[in-house]
Scaffold this motif. Structure first.
Motif, mmCIF file in Angstrom:
data_model
loop_
_atom_site.group_PDB
_atom_site.id
_atom_site.type_symbol
_atom_site.label_atom_id
_atom_site.label_comp_id
_atom_site.label_asym_id
_atom_site.label_seq_id
_atom_site.Cartn_x
_atom_site.Cartn_y
_atom_site.Cartn_z
ATOM 1 N N CYS A 1 1.066 -1.088 0.095
ATOM 2 C CA CYS A 1 -0.003 -0.081 0.016
ATOM 3 C C CYS A 1 0.876 1.304 0.107
ATOM 4 C CB CYS A 1 -0.843 0.090 1.216
ATOM 5 S SG CYS A 1 -1.895 -1.489 1.357
ATOM 6 N N ARG A 2 0.963 1.857 -1.012
ATOM 7 C CA ARG A 2 1.706 3.254 -1.147
ATOM 8 C C ARG A 2 1.288 4.329 -0.122
ATOM 9 N NH1 ARG A 2 1.268 4.818 -6.998
ATOM 10 N NH2 ARG A 2 -0.945 4.694 -6.481
ATOM 11 N N PRO A 3 2.455 4.967 0.310
ATOM 12 C CA PRO A 3 2.191 6.314 1.240
ATOM 13 C C PRO A 3 1.020 7.079 0.674
ATOM 14 C CG PRO A 3 4.636 5.589 1.234
ATOM 15 C CD PRO A 3 3.665 4.817 0.029
ATOM 16 N N ILE A 4 0.909 7.417 -0.543
ATOM 17 C CA ILE A 4 0.074 8.219 -1.199
ATOM 18 C C ILE A 4 -1.518 7.730 -0.934
ATOM 19 C CG2 ILE A 4 0.143 7.419 -3.735
ATOM 20 C CD1 ILE A 4 -0.301 11.241 -2.810
ATOM 21 N N GLU A 5 -1.504 6.634 -1.107
ATOM 22 C CA GLU A 5 -2.806 5.814 -0.988
ATOM 23 C C GLU A 5 -3.190 6.331 0.716
ATOM 24 O OE1 GLU A 5 -1.880 2.168 -2.429
ATOM 25 O OE2 GLU A 5 -2.499 2.687 -4.352
ATOM 26 N N ALA A 6 -2.397 6.081 1.403
ATOM 27 C CA ALA A 6 -2.609 6.381 2.806
ATOM 28 C C ALA A 6 -3.133 7.839 3.091
ATOM 29 C CB ALA A 6 -1.704 5.926 3.819
ATOM 30 N N TRP A 7 -2.402 8.684 2.417
ATOM 31 C CA TRP A 7 -2.835 10.288 2.362
ATOM 32 C C TRP A 7 -4.133 10.409 1.728
ATOM 33 C CZ3 TRP A 7 -1.691 14.594 4.688
ATOM 34 C CH2 TRP A 7 -1.881 15.614 3.978
ATOM 35 N N GLN A 8 -4.305 9.775 0.769
ATOM 36 C CA GLN A 8 -5.665 9.986 -0.070
ATOM 37 C C GLN A 8 -6.863 9.508 0.813
ATOM 38 O OE1 GLN A 8 -4.890 7.657 -3.464
ATOM 39 N NE2 GLN A 8 -4.326 9.446 -4.729
ATOM 40 N N LEU A 9 -6.491 8.266 1.666
ATOM 41 C CA LEU A 9 -7.830 7.944 2.555
ATOM 42 C C LEU A 9 -7.919 8.723 3.770
ATOM 43 C CD1 LEU A 9 -9.542 5.769 3.433
ATOM 44 C CD2 LEU A 9 -7.717 4.596 4.545
ATOM 45 N N HIS A 10 -6.665 9.259 4.106
ATOM 46 C CA HIS A 10 -6.819 10.302 5.284
ATOM 47 C C HIS A 10 -7.733 11.600 4.909
ATOM 48 C CE1 HIS A 10 -5.504 13.049 8.433
ATOM 49 N NE2 HIS A 10 -4.792 13.655 7.526
ATOM 50 N N LYS A 11 -7.443 12.237 3.842
ATOM 51 C CA LYS A 11 -7.933 13.087 3.291
ATOM 52 C C LYS A 11 -9.493 13.197 3.093
ATOM 53 C CE LYS A 11 -6.167 16.656 3.108
ATOM 54 N NZ LYS A 11 -5.960 17.394 4.082
ATOM 55 N N LYS A 12 -9.778 11.764 2.847
ATOM 56 C CA LYS A 12 -11.376 11.409 2.697
ATOM 57 C C LYS A 12 -12.254 11.257 3.881
ATOM 58 C CE LYS A 12 -11.541 11.074 -1.837
ATOM 59 N NZ LYS A 12 -12.539 11.548 -2.709
ATOM 60 N N ILE A 13 -11.382 11.213 5.110
ATOM 61 C CA ILE A 13 -11.964 10.697 6.520
ATOM 62 C C ILE A 13 -11.891 12.014 7.433
ATOM 63 C CG2 ILE A 13 -12.217 9.454 8.287
ATOM 64 C CD1 ILE A 13 -11.017 6.968 6.562
ATOM 65 N N PRO A 14 -12.571 12.961 7.261
ATOM 66 C CA PRO A 14 -12.729 14.088 8.362
ATOM 67 C C PRO A 14 -12.347 13.718 9.715
ATOM 68 C CG PRO A 14 -14.788 14.364 6.865
ATOM 69 C CD PRO A 14 -14.047 12.789 6.582
ATOM 70 N N GLY A 15 -11.278 14.260 10.274
ATOM 71 C CA GLY A 15 -11.180 13.900 11.666
ATOM 72 C C GLY A 15 -10.156 12.876 12.066
ATOM 73 N N SER A 16 -9.573 12.113 10.703
ATOM 74 C CA SER A 16 -8.813 11.156 10.892
ATOM 75 C C SER A 16 -7.411 11.364 11.250
ATOM 76 C CB SER A 16 -9.014 10.119 9.632
ATOM 77 O OG SER A 16 -8.282 10.957 8.539
ATOM 78 N N ARG A 17 -6.592 10.441 11.831
ATOM 79 C CA ARG A 17 -5.225 10.748 11.983
ATOM 80 C C ARG A 17 -4.393 9.792 11.136
ATOM 81 N NH1 ARG A 17 -4.527 11.590 18.470
ATOM 82 N NH2 ARG A 17 -6.094 13.035 19.166
ATOM 83 N N LEU A 18 -3.180 10.539 10.659
ATOM 84 C CA LEU A 18 -2.454 9.652 9.612
ATOM 85 C C LEU A 18 -0.909 9.895 10.489
ATOM 86 C CD1 LEU A 18 -1.652 8.166 7.305
ATOM 87 C CD2 LEU A 18 -1.287 10.450 6.255
ATOM 88 N N HIS A 19 -0.607 8.574 10.789
ATOM 89 C CA HIS A 19 0.898 8.258 11.337
ATOM 90 C C HIS A 19 1.634 7.659 10.216
ATOM 91 C CE1 HIS A 19 -0.871 9.549 15.223
ATOM 92 N NE2 HIS A 19 -1.893 8.641 15.049
ATOM 93 N N MET A 20 2.561 8.353 9.847
ATOM 94 C CA MET A 20 3.760 7.577 8.883
ATOM 95 C C MET A 20 4.914 7.370 9.708
ATOM 96 S SD MET A 20 2.265 7.608 6.049
ATOM 97 C CE MET A 20 3.080 7.476 4.815
ATOM 98 N N VAL A 21 5.240 6.118 9.696
ATOM 99 C CA VAL A 21 6.149 5.520 10.611
ATOM 100 C C VAL A 21 7.344 4.957 9.878
ATOM 101 C CG1 VAL A 21 4.715 5.148 12.680
ATOM 102 C CG2 VAL A 21 4.787 3.307 11.068
ATOM 103 N N VAL A 22 8.354 4.616 10.520
ATOM 104 C CA VAL A 22 9.381 4.130 9.777
ATOM 105 C C VAL A 22 9.214 2.514 9.853
ATOM 106 C CG1 VAL A 22 11.904 3.338 9.422
ATOM 107 C CG2 VAL A 22 11.234 5.886 10.107
ATOM 108 N N GLY A 23 8.815 1.855 8.852
ATOM 109 C CA GLY A 23 8.330 0.382 8.549
ATOM 110 C C GLY A 23 7.635 0.243 7.251
ATOM 111 N N GLY A 24 7.353 -1.136 7.391
ATOM 112 C CA GLY A 24 6.627 -1.694 5.926
ATOM 113 C C GLY A 24 5.100 -1.766 6.174
#
Length: 107
Positions: free
Chosen positions: A59-82
């Motif tokens: 799952c590419r990081p851009i897809e996590a960002w897109q999902l986060h932007k579609k869910i108002p109030g969500s929290r996105l945490h990008m961590v060092v990992g896979g």
């Protein structure tokens, strides 16, 4: 509490899910195109935390960002990992968010 979360994570063998996961992924998880993004806003009334490993090759990081932007109030945490929840940084953040959400819900 943290010990209960550790026990749950150890109880389930994520490696045993590989065959099942490949079955679903090769069939687009039996979902129509863009189903998740088109319906993501419905989750806005729930506490949503997205924990994403920046080295995730599935799952590419851009897809996590897109999902986060579609869910108002969500929290996105990008961590060092896979991709795996068992990776140390991913696991730490998942535990932190579970504890936060449980506390907000009064557990």
């Amino acid at each position: 509490d943290e010990d209960k979360i550790d026990a749950m994570l150890k109880e389930f063998s994520f490696e045993s899910l590989a065959i099942l996961e490949s079955h679903y992924i090769t069939r687009d998880c039996f979902l129509p195109p863009n189903f998740i993004l088109k319906n993501a806003a419905k989750l806005s009334r729930l506490p949503v935390a997205i924990v994403h490993g920046k080295y995730d090759l599935i799952c590419r990081p851009i897809e996590a960002w897109q999902l986060h932007k579609k869910i108002p109030g969500s929290r996105l945490h990008m961590v060092v990992g896979g991709h795996a929840a068992s990776e140390p940084a991913v696991k730490r953040m998942l535990k932190r968010e579970l504890i936060r959400v449980a506390g907000e819900a009064g557990f």
